[in-house]
Design an enzyme around this catalytic site. Structure first.
Site, mmCIF file in Angstrom:
data_model
loop_
_atom_site.group_PDB
_atom_site.id
_atom_site.type_symbol
_atom_site.label_atom_id
_atom_site.label_comp_id
_atom_site.label_asym_id
_atom_site.label_seq_id
_atom_site.Cartn_x
_atom_site.Cartn_y
_atom_site.Cartn_z
ATOM 1 N N HIS A 156 -21.031 -11.783 10.093
ATOM 2 C CA HIS A 156 -19.980 -11.627 10.162
ATOM 3 C C HIS A 156 -18.447 -11.897 9.210
ATOM 4 O O HIS A 156 -17.859 -11.993 9.664
ATOM 5 C CB HIS A 156 -20.054 -12.694 11.407
ATOM 6 C CG HIS A 156 -20.909 -12.710 12.598
ATOM 7 N ND1 HIS A 156 -21.407 -11.905 13.205
ATOM 8 C CD2 HIS A 156 -22.170 -13.790 11.759
ATOM 9 C CE1 HIS A 156 -22.012 -12.760 13.774
ATOM 10 N NE2 HIS A 156 -23.463 -12.936 12.873
ATOM 11 N N SER A 277 0.001 4.051 -6.660
ATOM 12 C CA SER A 277 1.508 3.644 -5.530
ATOM 13 C C SER A 277 2.788 4.650 -5.711
ATOM 14 O O SER A 277 3.492 4.484 -6.770
ATOM 15 C CB SER A 277 1.442 2.876 -4.564
ATOM 16 O OG SER A 277 3.373 2.351 -4.146
ATOM 17 N N LYS A 283 1.347 -1.516 -7.860
ATOM 18 C CA LYS A 283 -0.184 -1.152 -6.760
ATOM 19 C C LYS A 283 -1.435 -0.259 -7.731
ATOM 20 O O LYS A 283 -1.386 0.613 -8.853
ATOM 21 C CB LYS A 283 0.090 -0.228 -5.477
ATOM 22 C CG LYS A 283 1.139 -0.964 -4.330
ATOM 23 C CD LYS A 283 -0.304 -2.500 -3.892
ATOM 24 C CE LYS A 283 -1.294 -1.868 -2.702
ATOM 25 N NZ LYS A 283 -0.986 -1.505 -1.545
ATOM 26 N N GLU A 290 -12.192 4.817 -0.802
ATOM 27 C CA GLU A 290 -11.344 4.974 0.857
ATOM 28 C C GLU A 290 -11.854 6.291 1.285
ATOM 29 O O GLU A 290 -11.847 6.236 2.435
ATOM 30 C CB GLU A 290 -9.790 4.738 0.238
ATOM 31 C CG GLU A 290 -9.803 3.098 0.675
ATOM 32 C CD GLU A 290 -8.260 3.478 0.024
ATOM 33 O OE1 GLU A 290 -7.759 2.819 1.429
ATOM 34 O OE2 GLU A 290 -7.402 3.730 -0.937
#
Ligand code: ARG
Length: 465
Positions: A156, A277, A283, A290
């Site tokens: 979980h 970024s 970043k 992804e």
């Protein structure tokens, strides 16, 4: 340009219809397979005396020249000629005349296209099998490097029990092994010769399909001509197996994304596999992971597309089936690229093993081990579960960890507790004490490593054209 089927037509095909029906813009990638199939067919026609040896020799020579022209970029493909089959056949006829016109004897584009697709997929599948083994080996290197690194295991997405990083990664080796097996197993349903089924019903000419199968390295000859020209299961099966594989890849990609957050800080992905970024200078984003995660969308889409195309199609060939190509080609390309990216990226991941180990201590992650301690002292598990539940609740109210409790405190909850309890409550003890086959213990991990290493040595031997 005159179409090979133009005999019964009085009017030219509308330009827009030609644009709409053409497949040459994408089935061009089947040229090698189409030519190999035609060469085998020509050899067989001559062997069975359906055409002369001279015709066959001219056809084979002509086809080989066409292959060279395609490979040198000299071949002129035409949309008017619809697909790869007619482009090549027309070029052959222009080149060698009458003899070229004999190639399409006892053959139809219906059996020709499924032959090409089988040859193509067989070849690509071998590449995919090699890439899968390669990916497993890359993971195995990390497993062996981190064989005894402890980390939290989750259910979980909540800390559950301490595990080993090696064990966690071996889970992926297992998944990819099933993927490997599924692809390999599907080869026997791909490696079947459909040629000679002709349009749908076979032919009155004395062809020898088994000889063609032998020439092209097929293990079997299809046994029903109508099934042969209508079957696209072998592609659907590939898309389905690819969907399961990409789902597995998306899970490991997701863990890379999650673990690289500052909240987790379990890993750092190298600059070579992250991006910045355009606005936030600090970043470092895991875009590659992804995108791997996102590729599931197109692969599942491709599977659903072909299942939908095939649904309720009456036998036998229908032009709808031409729409099988782009989903297949896109899946092959995406799977190969995704596997290659993963293979290159994983060795560039740095594991913060110290931080992972520290994190495996918190969250009462050894509560189950503590319950098992009581079981070993004779308490039924359900009772032990309750005792430890109360103990945890006590710890929370006192802001203590299990290892911070005194033996007196332990004894308040059960008289079965003794000083040896302190050998059961560290993450390290939990891993050390595990006994079961397949568990997150160093012994079991070593066993898994030896099992998988043996499997990793088996590589496909299927011959390509
Ligand atoms: N380009 C076609 C396809 O991919 C080849 C078969 C065409 N057959 C036909 N009867 N029109 O399906």
């Amino acid at each position: 340009m005159k179409k090979p089927w133009s005999g019964r037509f009085k009017k030219n095909t509308a330009k827009v219809a030609e644009q709409y029906t053409q497949s040459i813009s994408y089935d061009i990638r089947l040229y090698k397979h189409d030519i190999a199939g035609s060469i085998a067919h020509a050899k067989m026609l001559a062997r069975e005396k359906i055409i002369s040896p001279k015709d066959s020799t001219l056809i084979i020579k002509g086809l080989k020249e066409i292959q060279k022209e395609i490979e040198n970029g000299k071949f002129k493909f035409s949309h008017e000629l619809e697909d790869i089959h007619m482009n090549i056949e027309s070029a052959l006829i222009s080149k060698i005349g009458e003899s070229g016109a004999k190639l399409h004897t006892a053959r139809s584009r219906n059996d020709q296209i499924t032959l090409d697709m089988r040859l193509y997929l067989r070849e690509e599948l071998n590449e995919i099998l090699k890439l899968l083994r390669n990916l497993q080996s890359v993971i195995m290197t990390i497993v062996e490097k981190h064989i005894d690194s402890i980390m939290p295991g989750y259910t979980h997405t909540q800390r559950a029990q301490p595990v080993l990083l090696s064990h966690h990664l071996l889970a992926y080796i297992s998944m990819f092994d099933r993927d490997y097996e599924r692809f390999k197993e599907s080869l026997k349903r791909i490696n079947i010769l459909p040629l000679g089924s002709c349009a749908l019903a076979g032919t009155s000419l004395p062809i020898n399909r088994h000889y063609v199968a032998e020439l092209l390295g097929f293990e079997q000859v299809s046994i029903n001509s109508m099934d042969s020209v209508s079957d696209r299961d072998f592609i659907i099966e590939f898309l389905s197996n690819s969907s399961i594989l990409i789902m597995h890849l998306s899970r490991i990609a997701e863990e890379l994304v999650l673990w690289s957050t500052s909240e987790f800080s379990f890993i750092e992905i190298s600059d070579a596999f992250t991006t910045g970024s355009s606005i936030m200078p600090q970043k470092k984003n895991p875009d590659i992971a992804e995108l791997i995660r996102a590729k599931t969308g197109r692969i599942y889409g491709n599977l659903i597309a072909l299942l939908t195309i095939m649904k309720a199609l009456p036998l036998t060939y229908n032009r709808d089936m031409q729409e099988d190509k782009e989903p297949l080609f896109d899946t092959v390309d995406t799977i190969k690229m995704t596997l290659s990216v993963m293979i290159d990226m994983l060795p560039e991941v740095k594991f913060n093993t110290k931080h992972m180990a520290e994190n495996s201590e918190g969250g009462f992650s050894t509560a189950t081990d503590t319950a098992e301690y009581l079981v070993k002292k004779g308490l039924p598990f359900r009772k032990a579960h309750e005792v430890i539940g109360k103990l945890v609740s006590y710890c929370i109210s006192k802001d203590k960890s299990l290892s911070g409790l005194s033996i007196k405190e332990f004894k308040k909850f059960s008289t079965l507790f003794d000083n040896d309890i302190y050998d059961y409550i560290k993450a390290n003890d939990s891993v050390k004490n595990r006994k079961s086959y397949g568990s997150a213990s160093i012994e079991a991990v070593k066993k898994q490593i030896s099992i998988f290493k043996q499997l990793l040595n088996s590589i496909p031997t299927q011959k390509n054209i």
